[in-house]
Design an enzyme around this catalytic site. Sequence first.
Site, PDB file in Angstrom:
ATOM      1  N   CYS A   2      63.318  87.088  82.062  1.00  0.00           N
ATOM      2  CA  CYS A   2      62.334  86.277  82.774  1.00  0.00           C
ATOM      3  C   CYS A   2      61.133  87.114  83.212  1.00  0.00           C
ATOM      4  O   CYS A   2      61.265  88.308  83.477  1.00  0.00           O
ATOM      5  CB  CYS A   2      62.958  85.674  84.018  1.00  0.00           C
ATOM      6  N   ARG A  27      58.531  89.811  76.862  1.00  0.00           N
ATOM      7  CA  ARG A  27      59.840  90.026  77.462  1.00  0.00           C
ATOM      8  C   ARG A  27      60.887  89.063  76.907  1.00  0.00           C
ATOM      9  O   ARG A  27      62.072  89.274  77.071  1.00  0.00           O
ATOM     10  CB  ARG A  27      59.746  89.846  78.983  1.00  0.00           C
ATOM     11  N   TRP A  75      64.159  83.079  80.631  1.00  0.00           N
ATOM     12  CA  TRP A  75      65.074  83.407  79.542  1.00  0.00           C
ATOM     13  C   TRP A  75      66.428  82.912  80.022  1.00  0.00           C
ATOM     14  O   TRP A  75      67.015  83.479  80.945  1.00  0.00           O
ATOM     15  CB  TRP A  75      65.069  84.920  79.307  1.00  0.00           C
ATOM     16  N   ASN A  99      63.839  86.119  88.875  1.00  0.00           N
ATOM     17  CA  ASN A  99      64.329  86.882  87.729  1.00  0.00           C
ATOM     18  C   ASN A  99      65.607  87.567  88.195  1.00  0.00           C
ATOM     19  O   ASN A  99      65.621  88.172  89.257  1.00  0.00           O
ATOM     20  CB  ASN A  99      63.265  87.919  87.325  1.00  0.00           C
ATOM     21  N   GLY A 100      66.684  87.451  87.408  1.00  0.00           N
ATOM     22  CA  GLY A 100      67.942  88.097  87.799  1.00  0.00           C
ATOM     23  C   GLY A 100      69.081  87.094  87.748  1.00  0.00           C
ATOM     24  O   GLY A 100      68.940  86.011  87.172  1.00  0.00           O
ATOM     25  N   GLU A 479      69.725 103.018  63.561  1.00  0.00           N
ATOM     26  CA  GLU A 479      68.486 102.466  64.089  1.00  0.00           C
ATOM     27  C   GLU A 479      67.778 101.622  63.017  1.00  0.00           C
ATOM     28  O   GLU A 479      67.260 100.543  63.303  1.00  0.00           O
ATOM     29  CB  GLU A 479      67.576 103.589  64.611  1.00  0.00           C
ATOM     30  N   LYS A 483      66.895  97.675  63.490  1.00  0.00           N
ATOM     31  CA  LYS A 483      65.513  97.218  63.383  1.00  0.00           C
ATOM     32  C   LYS A 483      65.426  96.044  62.423  1.00  0.00           C
ATOM     33  O   LYS A 483      64.789  95.042  62.687  1.00  0.00           O
ATOM     34  CB  LYS A 483      64.653  98.379  62.880  1.00  0.00           C
ATOM     35  N   GLU A 486      67.289  92.730  63.789  1.00  0.00           N
ATOM     36  CA  GLU A 486      66.735  92.015  64.941  1.00  0.00           C
ATOM     37  C   GLU A 486      65.450  91.267  64.625  1.00  0.00           C
ATOM     38  O   GLU A 486      65.167  90.247  65.230  1.00  0.00           O
ATOM     39  CB  GLU A 486      66.536  92.943  66.150  1.00  0.00           C
ATOM     40  N   HIS A 502      86.723 103.519  52.435  1.00  0.00           N
ATOM     41  CA  HIS A 502      87.917 103.208  53.225  1.00  0.00           C
ATOM     42  C   HIS A 502      87.931 101.732  53.616  1.00  0.00           C
ATOM     43  O   HIS A 502      88.577 101.361  54.593  1.00  0.00           O
ATOM     44  CB  HIS A 502      87.995 104.121  54.451  1.00  0.00           C
ATOM     45  N   LYS A 601      62.798  91.592  75.867  1.00  0.00           N
ATOM     46  CA  LYS A 601      62.365  92.988  75.821  1.00  0.00           C
ATOM     47  C   LYS A 601      63.102  93.833  76.850  1.00  0.00           C
ATOM     48  O   LYS A 601      63.501  94.950  76.590  1.00  0.00           O
ATOM     49  CB  LYS A 601      60.842  93.058  76.060  1.00  0.00           C
TER      50      LYS A 601
HETATM   51  C1  F6R Z   1      65.753  97.122  70.004  1.00  0.00           C
HETATM   52  C2  F6R Z   1      65.508  97.326  71.419  1.00  0.00           C
HETATM   53  C3  F6R Z   1      66.675  97.285  72.334  1.00  0.00           C
HETATM   54  C4  F6R Z   1      66.441  98.235  73.526  1.00  0.00           C
HETATM   55  C5  F6R Z   1      67.573  98.074  74.554  1.00  0.00           C
HETATM   56  C6  F6R Z   1      67.423  99.030  75.707  1.00  0.00           C
HETATM   57  O1  F6R Z   1      64.584  97.252  69.266  1.00  0.00           O
HETATM   58  O2  F6R Z   1      64.403  97.472  71.845  1.00  0.00           O
HETATM   59  O3  F6R Z   1      67.865  97.572  71.678  1.00  0.00           O
HETATM   60  O4  F6R Z   1      66.382  99.542  73.053  1.00  0.00           O
HETATM   61  O5  F6R Z   1      67.587  96.762  75.034  1.00  0.00           O
HETATM   62  O6  F6R Z   1      66.222  98.815  76.388  1.00  0.00           O
HETATM   63  P1  F6R Z   1      65.592  99.928  77.315  1.00  0.00           P
HETATM   64  O7  F6R Z   1      65.201 101.061  76.438  1.00  0.00           O
HETATM   65  O8  F6R Z   1      64.428  99.280  77.971  1.00  0.00           O
HETATM   66  O9  F6R Z   1      66.664 100.327  78.283  1.00  0.00           O
END
Ligand code: F6R
Length: 606
Positions: A2, A27, A75, A99-100, A479, A483, A486, A502, A601
């Site tokens: 949020c 976000r 959200w 938010n929370g 990674e 990427k 997502e 395996h 985010k």
């Molecule tokens: C993927 C991505 C997430 C963040 C994760 C941690 O592209 O961005 O996997 O890395 O949610 O977020 P932070 O770094 O803000 O703790």
Amino acid sequence: MCGIVGYVGARECTEVLLNSLSKLEYRGYDSAGIAVFENGEIKTQKSKGKIADLVAKMDSEGKLMGHCGIGHTRWATHGEPSDINSHPHGNANVTIVHNGIIENYKKIKEFLEKKGYVFESETDTETVAKLLDCFYEGNPIATIQRVLDEVEGSYALGIMFRDYPNRIYAVRKDSPLIVAVGDDEAFIASDVPAVLKYTKKYYLLDQDEIAVLDSGRVEFFDDHGAPIKKQLLVADFDEEAAKKGNYPHYMIKEIHDQPTAIRTTITPRITDGMPDLEECGMTYDRLRDYNNIFVVACGTAMHAGLVGKYVIEKIARISVTVDVASEFRYRDPILTDKDLVILVSQSGETADTLEALRLAKRNGADTLSIVNVKGSSIARESDMVIYTHAGPEISVASTKAYMVQLSVFYLIAFALAYANDKMTAEECRRLTAQLQAVPEQIEEILKTPEDCQYVASQLVNAENLLYIGRGLDYALSMEGSLKLKEISYIHSESYAAGELKHGTISLVTDEMPVIAVATQRDLYDKTISNVKEVKARGAYVVLVTHDSKEVDNDVADCKIGLPTIDDLLMPMTAVVPLQLIAYYTSVLRGNDVDKPRKLAKSVTVE
Ligand code: F6R
């Protein structure tokens, strides 16, 4: 997660709220709403969907007009995305955005229902709004404090009381909130980019502090209601840094930001060619102190820790355990005062990482955070902090934050290796110079994205994909895989290349493309054997390796070549094509690259 905004001042507040909310879209959200003081009454407009849907509603119902208001992007956590569940919540007397998560909302709801309150939404937030209304006896600060005594969980709240028109009250615990000030105007926001169009000056609200915003004045009170003075901060980036510029998406802009982000992050931490982390408390004496290191983080930040583990263990010979924060919190880890726990987070607000930090501190370990957002909760609560200087990362899919996290791990690894006599000063200088050369190499890679665009065109219709690698390449391919999945929504997994036979190789067919990363020369032949195994089972193979490697057609269908640098540092350059492949695949599939479905985010709830 949020997003919260609020404005009080001379401007037309609906415009300000919508503009600020649009800056928080990154976000992640599924509905939006605002509440405005209009002729002394609190009026609310909200809508499921995007901010554009809210604007469409305003166009048909008429825009709220006023100079004080609060806004929210939701959200969904409690209750589906719908008009009713959208924020703001409340009634004519008191209205809030939140938010929370309120953990004991059911108990509060039962209490309020017994008093005759009727609930409209399925949200936990509505219980807070109604509790404020229930406890209100004319004094907003006393009311807020009484409510906070009852609620358990995390919150950032923007509150308006009808009796106090053109005033906003704000409070937070474990969810971010800033209070920004301009000339005779004031704002609240979940994040600095939301207000940069209007001001760069802001205060960080601490746990359970209450802010009262009036157009000409902002006051702060501690959790006992006593007035307090707070330090005014100035954002070190401007609105431009949080804009796309000429790029079609934030993600590709941020991929291109990477060379600068690395330079800005490492340059102040190198003295006479040697890593220098003293400014953050990491003296060479301290670096000799640790028996074990734990890296705790989520998602991409955790993947940066995986690379860090390989590098630290290889050159400093100190054992490193990498944990997903949500697992670490509940697995009762064995920690001592001889251990260092490194928390990695772009936002500095990720709920699980924050709780992992608190757990590590309770157990007596030293804590060091690697954080991008200045003054964020994780940065403030850890013993030591190394700020990464990536600037604002707006795309939900993290790229430049990962890159600078890697660069900090290299500095830590070099410093640890040198401090513990596992590396000579000469070798340390050589590797540090190689790290300094990485940005230029990335600039070269970014000049020719065509190979990655071609690979994306070959992957666009895939339903499943495998990434494989060994050692550092395996850590990196995790990674790459995240990427891709997502933002393209193609299912993909990352496997240790030697582990395939395996079990998982049974899935490999001509419908399962494989991206193999083979940048570690000591493991190259072994990885290539695994690549041949998947090729023999019909897979379309993309091989990411050194430019200098000759690759036969019977090994891979397509090669992506990388310039030469010390193998230890290859993840920093090899990740770039993986980011680009994910980006172009997402674009070709017509996805919303910067705001992938269902993702947020900054994950400020557990
Ligand atoms: C993927 C991505 C997430 C963040 C994760 C941690 O592209 O961005 O996997 O890395 O949610 O977020 P932070 O770094 O803000 O703790």
